[in-house]
Scaffold this active site. Sequence first.
Site, short mmCIF file in Angstrom:
data_model
loop_
_atom_site.label_atom_id
_atom_site.label_comp_id
_atom_site.label_asym_id
_atom_site.label_seq_id
_atom_site.Cartn_x
_atom_site.Cartn_y
_atom_site.Cartn_z
N ASP A 6 0.86 -1.19 0.00
CA ASP A 6 0.00 0.00 0.00
C ASP A 6 0.89 1.24 0.00
O ASP A 6 1.55 1.53 1.00
CB ASP A 6 -0.88 -0.07 1.27
CG ASP A 6 -1.63 1.23 1.52
OD1 ASP A 6 -1.76 2.04 0.58
OD2 ASP A 6 -2.09 1.42 2.67
N ASN A 43 -0.23 4.44 -0.53
CA ASN A 43 -0.88 5.72 -0.20
C ASN A 43 -1.68 5.67 1.10
O ASN A 43 -2.63 6.43 1.29
CB ASN A 43 -1.76 6.19 -1.37
CG ASN A 43 -2.90 5.22 -1.62
OD1 ASN A 43 -2.91 4.12 -1.05
ND2 ASN A 43 -3.87 5.60 -2.43
N ASP A 100 -3.99 3.89 2.52
CA ASP A 100 -5.44 3.70 2.69
C ASP A 100 -5.77 2.27 3.12
O ASP A 100 -6.93 1.87 3.16
CB ASP A 100 -6.21 4.08 1.40
CG ASP A 100 -5.82 3.21 0.21
OD1 ASP A 100 -4.93 2.35 0.37
OD2 ASP A 100 -6.39 3.40 -0.88
N ASP A 121 -1.82 -1.23 -3.94
CA ASP A 121 -2.12 -0.48 -5.17
C ASP A 121 -1.01 -0.66 -6.21
O ASP A 121 0.00 -1.31 -5.94
CB ASP A 121 -2.32 1.01 -4.84
CG ASP A 121 -1.27 1.51 -3.88
OD1 ASP A 121 -0.08 1.32 -4.18
OD2 ASP A 121 -1.62 2.05 -2.80
N ASP A 125 -9.81 -15.91 -16.63
CA ASP A 125 -10.66 -16.37 -15.53
C ASP A 125 -11.72 -17.37 -16.03
O ASP A 125 -12.31 -17.13 -17.10
CB ASP A 125 -11.35 -15.14 -14.92
CG ASP A 125 -11.99 -15.43 -13.58
OD1 ASP A 125 -11.27 -15.72 -12.62
OD2 ASP A 125 -13.23 -15.38 -13.51
N GLU A 157 -7.65 -20.49 -16.85
CA GLU A 157 -8.17 -21.13 -15.64
C GLU A 157 -9.30 -22.05 -16.10
O GLU A 157 -10.38 -21.59 -16.45
CB GLU A 157 -8.70 -20.11 -14.64
CG GLU A 157 -9.09 -20.77 -13.33
CD GLU A 157 -9.99 -19.93 -12.43
OE1 GLU A 157 -9.99 -20.16 -11.22
OE2 GLU A 157 -10.74 -19.06 -12.94
C1 NOJ Z 1 -12.01 -17.57 -10.43
C2 NOJ Z 1 -11.18 -16.61 -9.65
O1 NOJ Z 1 -9.92 -17.20 -9.41
C3 NOJ Z 1 -11.94 -16.29 -8.39
O2 NOJ Z 1 -11.16 -15.57 -7.47
C4 NOJ Z 1 -13.19 -15.54 -8.77
O3 NOJ Z 1 -13.96 -15.32 -7.60
C5 NOJ Z 1 -14.03 -16.35 -9.76
N1 NOJ Z 1 -13.23 -16.90 -10.80
C6 NOJ Z 1 -15.10 -15.51 -10.39
O4 NOJ Z 1 -14.52 -14.58 -11.26
#
Ligand code: NOJ
Length: 547
Positions: free
Chosen positions: A21, A23, A25, A29, A208, A273
């Site tokens: 971090d 800044n 908060d 970041d 993802d 993924e």
């Molecule tokens: C897989 C990601 O690794 C996870 O962190 C996320 O919550 C879900 N996909 C939904 O995007």
Amino acid sequence: MNTPWYHKTTIYQIYPRSFFDSNRDGIGDLKGIILKLDYIHQLGFETLWISPFFSSPQADTGYDISSYTDIAPEYGSMDEALQLIDEVHQRGMKIVFDMVMNHTSIEHPWFKESRTSRNNPKSDWYIWRDSHLPSLGEGLGVRAKPNNWQSLTGGSGWHYSPERKQYFWSSFLPFQPDLNYRNPEVKKTMSDTVRFWLNKGVDGFRLDIFNVIYKNAEFRNNPFSFKLLPTEDDPSGFFQEAKFNLNQPESFAFAKELRSVCDEFGEKILLGEVSGDRSIIRKFLGDDVNNGLGLVFDFEMLNFQFSADYFRKLIERIEIHFPDPFMPVYVFSNHDRRRSIHKLGEDLRKAKLLALLQLTVRGVPCVYYGEEIGMTDLPQPFNTAMDPVPHKFRSIPRFVFDLLGLTINRDEVRTPMQWDSTPNAGFSSAGKTWLPVHKNYSKINVERASKAEDSLLNTIQGLMKVRNHERSLQEGSLEILSGLPKGILGYTRKLNKEKVAILLNFDPQPRKFEFEYSECLFKLSKTDNLANAKLHLNGYSGMILKA
Ligand code: NOJ
């Protein structure tokens, strides 16, 4: 064919909210990442994968995006994102963004428009379906979900929207509606989003939940299955076979299309993924010429057992499913699962041995921030969690999940990076950090680990030096050695005339056996020794030898 850089690389995953971090908060970041780049560079990693930092209501800490081309203000600005890309490149490193293509946030302007009516310009951008029972007229009739599909978090993924009197589909949580990739405009817009970042110099993307990107076009019901819980090798669960809502042929084809989008910009990494049987997830990599994603995670190994036998079989299976020109990914921790140190009983000797394996086996290693110092999970109550997942399961007592070995509250694996022994572990000088810092930070932190010669951190740094120097470790073929004593795993890596052997003792007892190699490149324990063709390995120790 030349090996692409992303098959030889090493990846370090940053969860930006928890890294540094700058800044005050209490939230990590982009500037914080820039300030710590030298640390990762000196450790020896080439590629950074940064979890999402785009505009988002942060209901799933950034995996719910409301604008793909803007930066969430708490993480910084576009200028800082560009500076980050530049600073990474100045160090000869690569940077990978997290592309959440499957779904947006419910707050995304596209969804807000889409939900208003059945005939607005964005009406078909998401997956909308009628109830599967006919309405008996305005306000009459029974509401019934369009089909029996379950979301990845359990329970139906169909959610009713009174505005359209229709259901929309969410593969993950209700506030993350899935985009409709059968609509050419969506596909084009998202491909252009990929181009937007490639134009800004990004070296590629982690994708993802890419395996749910297409669903069956007819929305056929999933068949019954006796399986209660999904597993890494088989996403079926909650009593149904996940046949029609994931790993569809159109998703494999889309992987190739994305590859050609990236090819417009040179050699770019696409790391998927995906989950499922290896023979299925291999299809995301494309045909034998490797013209699909190029890399997919293999999540079965997140549930590894610490034994020579387990890893021998794992490597054998992986070599069968991902032979050259494919390249596997070796990952033991991430922002969704318990940290590997937990499965190692927090034993740092075991963690070093696991690192030796991960950094020498044929594959791209992916290390989660803090894994290099043995950061541990921090148990936290479900009802105050920032993570939305535990709130869904609040009525079920925690011990049930512990018994099943499930990580429900992902806050536990996302606590702030432990840099030193100053307040908040040096992560932030704010009064309060977004998640609590683990109490063990005065013992487990980067500063302390860097001063101890035999720490996990220094071991990893030493291993990275060897890997970055020996091309056989980056791209050589792998052969498992046979005839070794029980508890010992051994394999060679070979590239042209270069050949190295890796020997790992998974037993607590020392082992002595005949082994003929000339030079020791690396050893985990000072008293490991190779002399007169006899190899002595301490318990939980290992070596890299050169032929
Ligand atoms: C897989 C990601 O690794 C996870 O962190 C996320 O919550 C879900 N996909 C939904 O995007």
